[in-house]
Design a protein around this motif. Sequence first.
Motif, PDB file in Angstrom:
ATOM      1  N   VAL A 147       2.363  -7.785  -8.302  1.00 53.96           N
ATOM      2  CA  VAL A 147       2.049  -6.371  -8.555  1.00 53.96           C
ATOM      3  C   VAL A 147       2.387  -5.516  -7.342  1.00 53.96           C
ATOM      4  CG1 VAL A 147       0.230  -4.719  -9.112  1.00 53.96           C
ATOM      5  CG2 VAL A 147       0.286  -6.941 -10.265  1.00 53.96           C
ATOM      6  N   ALA A 148       2.080  -6.009  -6.152  1.00 54.55           N
ATOM      7  CA  ALA A 148       2.382  -5.242  -4.936  1.00 54.55           C
ATOM      8  C   ALA A 148       3.878  -4.990  -4.801  1.00 54.55           C
ATOM      9  CB  ALA A 148       1.855  -5.983  -3.708  1.00 54.55           C
ATOM     10  N   THR A 149       4.692  -5.984  -5.149  1.00 51.57           N
ATOM     11  CA  THR A 149       6.145  -5.810  -5.081  1.00 51.57           C
ATOM     12  C   THR A 149       6.606  -4.688  -6.002  1.00 51.57           C
ATOM     13  OG1 THR A 149       6.476  -8.145  -4.526  1.00 51.57           O
ATOM     14  CG2 THR A 149       8.371  -6.960  -5.433  1.00 51.57           C
ATOM     15  N   GLU A 150       6.005  -4.625  -7.191  1.00 52.23           N
ATOM     16  CA  GLU A 150       6.366  -3.550  -8.123  1.00 52.23           C
ATOM     17  C   GLU A 150       5.812  -2.209  -7.665  1.00 52.23           C
ATOM     18  OE1 GLU A 150       8.466  -3.759 -10.442  1.00 52.23           O
ATOM     19  OE2 GLU A 150       8.722  -5.922 -10.581  1.00 52.23           O
ATOM     20  N   LEU A 151       4.638  -2.203  -7.065  1.00 55.20           N
ATOM     21  CA  LEU A 151       4.081  -0.954  -6.539  1.00 55.20           C
ATOM     22  C   LEU A 151       4.985  -0.363  -5.458  1.00 55.20           C
ATOM     23  CD1 LEU A 151       0.277  -1.826  -6.367  1.00 55.20           C
ATOM     24  CD2 LEU A 151       1.266   0.095  -7.630  1.00 55.20           C
ATOM     25  N   LYS A 152       5.618  -1.235  -4.673  1.00 55.37           N
ATOM     26  CA  LYS A 152       6.539  -0.750  -3.640  1.00 55.37           C
ATOM     27  C   LYS A 152       7.694   0.033  -4.249  1.00 55.37           C
ATOM     28  CE  LYS A 152       6.149  -3.726   0.393  1.00 55.37           C
ATOM     29  NZ  LYS A 152       6.838  -4.722   1.245  1.00 55.37           N
ATOM     30  N   ARG A 153       8.098  -0.370  -5.427  1.00 48.18           N
ATOM     31  CA  ARG A 153       9.221   0.292  -6.091  1.00 48.18           C
ATOM     32  C   ARG A 153       8.838   1.669  -6.622  1.00 48.18           C
ATOM     33  NH1 ARG A 153      11.905  -4.596  -9.756  1.00 48.18           N
ATOM     34  NH2 ARG A 153      12.783  -5.791  -8.026  1.00 48.18           N
ATOM     35  N   ILE A 154       7.615   1.800  -7.102  1.00 54.35           N
ATOM     36  CA  ILE A 154       7.219   3.052  -7.756  1.00 54.35           C
ATOM     37  C   ILE A 154       6.394   3.964  -6.852  1.00 54.35           C
ATOM     38  CG2 ILE A 154       7.321   1.985 -10.042  1.00 54.35           C
ATOM     39  CD1 ILE A 154       4.288   1.850 -10.037  1.00 54.35           C
ATOM     40  N   LEU A 155       5.962   3.447  -5.696  1.00 51.21           N
ATOM     41  CA  LEU A 155       5.200   4.256  -4.742  1.00 51.21           C
ATOM     42  C   LEU A 155       5.856   4.169  -3.360  1.00 51.21           C
ATOM     43  CD1 LEU A 155       1.490   3.361  -5.664  1.00 51.21           C
ATOM     44  CD2 LEU A 155       2.616   5.571  -6.003  1.00 51.21           C
ATOM     45  N   PRO A 156       7.043   4.735  -3.228  1.00 49.35           N
ATOM     46  CA  PRO A 156       7.769   4.606  -1.954  1.00 49.35           C
ATOM     47  C   PRO A 156       7.053   5.247  -0.770  1.00 49.35           C
ATOM     48  CG  PRO A 156       8.818   6.241  -3.381  1.00 49.35           C
ATOM     49  CD  PRO A 156       7.791   5.539  -4.215  1.00 49.35           C
ATOM     50  N   ASP A 157       6.158   6.188  -1.037  1.00 48.83           N
ATOM     51  CA  ASP A 157       5.463   6.868   0.055  1.00 48.83           C
ATOM     52  C   ASP A 157       4.104   6.251   0.376  1.00 48.83           C
ATOM     53  OD1 ASP A 157       7.547   8.719   0.303  1.00 48.83           O
ATOM     54  OD2 ASP A 157       6.698   9.987  -1.275  1.00 48.83           O
ATOM     55  N   ALA A 158       3.734   5.203  -0.342  1.00 52.41           N
ATOM     56  CA  ALA A 158       2.449   4.551  -0.097  1.00 52.41           C
ATOM     57  C   ALA A 158       2.512   3.702   1.169  1.00 52.41           C
ATOM     58  CB  ALA A 158       2.059   3.688  -1.290  1.00 52.41           C
ATOM     59  N   VAL A 159       1.350   3.387   1.713  1.00 47.61           N
ATOM     60  CA  VAL A 159       1.243   2.478   2.855  1.00 47.61           C
ATOM     61  C   VAL A 159       0.779   1.128   2.329  1.00 47.61           C
ATOM     62  CG1 VAL A 159       0.019   1.958   4.998  1.00 47.61           C
ATOM     63  CG2 VAL A 159       0.781   4.295   4.531  1.00 47.61           C
ATOM     64  N   PHE A 160       1.541   0.074   2.636  1.00 45.79           N
ATOM     65  CA  PHE A 160       1.225  -1.267   2.169  1.00 45.79           C
ATOM     66  C   PHE A 160       0.757  -2.124   3.338  1.00 45.79           C
ATOM     67  CE2 PHE A 160       3.873   0.513  -1.043  1.00 45.79           C
ATOM     68  CZ  PHE A 160       3.481  -0.082  -2.241  1.00 45.79           C
ATOM     69  N   LEU A 161      -0.379  -2.776   3.147  1.00 40.19           N
ATOM     70  CA  LEU A 161      -0.937  -3.612   4.200  1.00 40.19           C
ATOM     71  C   LEU A 161      -0.719  -5.084   3.865  1.00 40.19           C
ATOM     72  CD1 LEU A 161      -4.312  -1.767   4.889  1.00 40.19           C
ATOM     73  CD2 LEU A 161      -2.141  -1.529   6.101  1.00 40.19           C
ATOM     74  N   SER A 162       0.011  -5.777   4.725  1.00 37.82           N
ATOM     75  CA  SER A 162       0.241  -7.204   4.539  1.00 37.82           C
ATOM     76  C   SER A 162      -0.989  -7.990   4.971  1.00 37.82           C
ATOM     77  CB  SER A 162       1.444  -7.647   5.370  1.00 37.82           C
ATOM     78  OG  SER A 162       1.146  -7.528   6.749  1.00 37.82           O
ATOM     79  N   ARG A 163      -0.945  -9.300   4.758  1.00 40.42           N
ATOM     80  CA  ARG A 163      -2.060 -10.157   5.166  1.00 40.42           C
ATOM     81  C   ARG A 163      -2.255 -10.099   6.678  1.00 40.42           C
ATOM     82  NH1 ARG A 163      -1.733 -16.084   2.913  1.00 40.42           N
ATOM     83  NH2 ARG A 163      -1.815 -14.852   0.992  1.00 40.42           N
ATOM     84  N   GLN A 164      -1.157  -9.930   7.422  1.00 41.35           N
ATOM     85  CA  GLN A 164      -1.266  -9.843   8.877  1.00 41.35           C
ATOM     86  C   GLN A 164      -1.965  -8.548   9.307  1.00 41.35           C
ATOM     87  OE1 GLN A 164       1.677 -10.752   7.274  1.00 41.35           O
ATOM     88  NE2 GLN A 164       1.163 -12.903   7.658  1.00 41.35           N
ATOM     89  N   GLU A 165      -1.777  -7.498   8.526  1.00 43.49           N
ATOM     90  CA  GLU A 165      -2.358  -6.195   8.880  1.00 43.49           C
ATOM     91  C   GLU A 165      -3.782  -6.032   8.363  1.00 43.49           C
ATOM     92  OE1 GLU A 165       1.408  -3.214   8.762  1.00 43.49           O
ATOM     93  OE2 GLU A 165       1.027  -4.366   6.946  1.00 43.49           O
TER      94      GLU A 165
END
Length: 282
Positions: A11-29
């Motif tokens: 789901v996160a991978t698809e969210l990246k496609r449709i929310l280009p201006d969002a901030v995504f936090l990885s497991r490291q972050e």
Amino acid sequence: MILVFGESGQVATELKRILPDAVFLSRQEADLANPAACAAAITEHRPAAVINAAAYTAVDKAESDEETALNVNATAPGAMARAAAGLGIPFVHISTDYVFAGTGEKPFSPDDPTAPLGAYGRTKLAGEQLVVRAGGPFAVLRTSWVFSAHGGNFVKTMLRLAESRDSLTIVADQIGGPTSARAIALACKVMAEQLINNPEKSGIYHFSGAPDTSWADFARAIFEMAGRAVTVTDIPTSDYPTPAKRPLNSRLDCSALSAFGLARPDWRADLAQVLTELGAIS
């Protein structure tokens, strides 16, 4: 700005496609094994809304590692939801049909009694309860049978097996709605955006693909659409034992989605898109 927990999942991978201006936090972050750090990230970023697309999804492994699953699926989302509530911003959280026992044949409504069969379902239900209890604007989105061109899922497994097998035995007595990760991502986006101005829409919602089908018939559709000559033989769940019990009935009543202008997506159309992306059809 929307803040998303999760970066590499389906789901996160698809969210990246449709929310280009969002901030995504990885497991490291923002590791969900550290709930306090997740809550602090929300306070630091001060977004307009939060979507939690990260989870412990190893259903069978959870049976022997429930403590870790509980921390990731319940304690962390609870901390996130409380941080979001403190800022008065919406928190959208993805859950699962595994919160139900899976009895009968009637689609489960959001307010039906829950009775998880195993550790994964118990931890996801605990997460839901903490999100609701946080008291801020929220949406819990229960979904089922997630598939995409990314990560591990049933569609990719069937295509891999088709490379070396011309016949398979697939469970036919589990019924549910296959749901594309892209459809789930779009639903999360719509819910997050609408909750910003309409917090009264807060609640638990169901979202799954239509029409309901069995794993065996889903496999047949995959092979037919991808042009793979694989014969599928139906078997009962009892012939395919797993550490965690699966619900036989994963049908979900999704009618409440109309509050957001959403409806059940056709998984067959979404499957065609995924197979095209995977190069299985042209």
